[in-house]
Design an enzyme around this catalytic site. Structure first.
Site, PDB file in Angstrom:
ATOM      1  N   LYS A 138      34.543  45.941  40.297  1.00 54.01           N
ATOM      2  CA  LYS A 138      35.110  45.133  41.384  1.00 54.01           C
ATOM      3  C   LYS A 138      35.494  43.763  40.820  1.00 54.01           C
ATOM      4  O   LYS A 138      34.727  42.807  40.898  1.00 54.01           O
ATOM      5  CB  LYS A 138      34.116  44.994  42.542  1.00 54.01           C
ATOM      6  CG  LYS A 138      34.675  44.175  43.715  1.00 54.01           C
ATOM      7  CD  LYS A 138      33.745  44.173  44.923  1.00 54.01           C
ATOM      8  CE  LYS A 138      34.310  43.299  46.045  1.00 54.01           C
ATOM      9  NZ  LYS A 138      33.515  43.364  47.280  1.00 54.01           N
ATOM     10  N   GLU A 174      30.603  43.568  39.772  1.00 57.65           N
ATOM     11  CA  GLU A 174      31.543  42.584  40.316  1.00 57.65           C
ATOM     12  C   GLU A 174      31.483  41.248  39.564  1.00 57.65           C
ATOM     13  O   GLU A 174      30.707  40.360  39.913  1.00 57.65           O
ATOM     14  CB  GLU A 174      31.263  42.336  41.809  1.00 57.65           C
ATOM     15  CG  GLU A 174      32.242  41.348  42.433  1.00 57.65           C
ATOM     16  CD  GLU A 174      32.012  41.120  43.925  1.00 57.65           C
ATOM     17  OE1 GLU A 174      32.738  40.297  44.501  1.00 57.65           O
ATOM     18  OE2 GLU A 174      31.110  41.757  44.499  1.00 57.65           O
TER      19      GLU A 174
END
Length: 337
Positions: free
Chosen positions: A219, A177
């Site tokens: 992500k 992420e």
């Protein structure tokens, strides 16, 4: 490393019409959420709130996995069932947030680096034993005057890849992420330029550190105007810019991309995802990994004691995002519900 198992888990995380519920708020973050509804931040209240989310009948139709905070992974539901077992019984994969938060980056005013690598190998073994099959590590990239620096981007990319390699060694799928924040007054074009730089650095590090691309989920942020920008890009522009950026940097070997909502409104987060899927087919599955955009309505409806209302609101948002992951959402469906 069992490459086949990692790939199977990653594929299940981005299954058609399903996405991830990010319920991994730290104790400090959930305190802010609870304050908004005048609920005291106690372990019992945190347990009751997550119990409400995870016992929502039917949410598993739209939810492949749930990212948990460490406390929650080892907690039990109100009926005494460990939360990890409760989720598994619904066919929902338990995951775990493993980073220790973003701290000031030395010599780089206004920039942050995520910490938590020390002792991570041992913690991952414990989390795997407790039922976690994927993990999350969030890197924070801030847009501002003269930033982000290459120093900040590369330091965070290096840490993300080290984390990802350790996860795969432990049989855990890493969610990678890198979040370019949307808090400033920058244009969509500036966000696109910074996101390009960030993803280029992240995938360079992932390859250097021998991370199995087939056994991970990305992500990222969407390419979007900063919150304070006087001119906000429309939904079609956001979708086109985001896809353009991802196609430049994300290999098709990656099974899926599960977007963060990053402070967007509930409906904008859903609509942007839907628009990108309507522009498909794409090289990877595109789905959601939303926290606030899945929980805000449920939190407000729950209010500390109305579990049924909370579940109803949670199921609605999960369903809307499940449709968006298929490119089948519409504002009319939102209003009808």
């Amino acid at each position: 490393m069992n490459e086949k198992t990692l790939n199977q888990i990653a594929l299940a995380m981005v299954a058609d019409g399903k996405g991830l519920l990010a319920a991994d708020e730290s104790t400090g973050t959930i305190e802010k959420r609870f304050k908004s509804i005048n609920v005291e931040n106690t372990e019992a209240n945190r347990q009751a709130y997550r119990d409400m989310l995870f016992t929502t009948a039917g949410f598993e139709q739209y939810t492949s996995g749930v990212i948990l905070f460490e406390e929650t992974l080892f907690q039990k539901a109100l009926d005494g069932t460990p939360f990890s077992k409760l989720l598994q019984s619904k066919g929902v994969i338990p995951g775990i947030k493993v980073d220790k938060g973003a701290k000031d980056l030395v010599g780089a005013p206004g920039e942050l680096v995520t910490e938590g690598l020390d002792g991570l190998r041992e913690r991952l073994a414990k989390y795997h034993e407790a039922g976690a099959r994927f993990a999350k590590w969030r890197a924070v990239i801030t847009i501002g005057n003269g930033i982000p620096s290459d120093y900040c981007i590369h330091t965070n990319a290096h840490a993300l890849a080290r984390y990802a390699a350790l996860c795969q060694e432990a049989g855990i799928v890493p969610i990678v992420e890198p979040e370019v924040l949307m808090d400033a007054d920058n244009s969509l074009e500036v966000c696109e330029e910074v996101t390009n730089r960030t993803l280029a650095a992240v995938f360079q590090e992932l390859n250097l550190q021998r991370v199995l691309l087939e056994g991970m989920v990305l992500k990222p942020n969407m390419v979007i105007s900063g919150k304070k920008c006087p001119v906000q890009a429309d939904r079609k522009t956001v979708a086109a810019a985001t896809l353009r950026t991802l196609k430049r940097h994300v290999p098709s070997a990656v099974p899926g991309i599960a977007f963060l909502s990053g402070g967007q409104s509930d409906e904008d987060a859903t609509a942007h995802l839907d628009e990108m899927n309507k522009l498909g087919p794409n090289p990877w599955k595109l789905t959601f990994s939303y926290g606030r955009a899945l929980q805000a309505a449920a939190l407000k409806a729950w209010g500390g004691n109305n579990a049924d209302a909370g579940r109803k609101a949670h199921l609605h948002r999960a369903k809307m995002n499940g449709l968006a992951a298929l490119g089948q959402w519409s504002a009319a469906l939102e209003k009808a519900a």
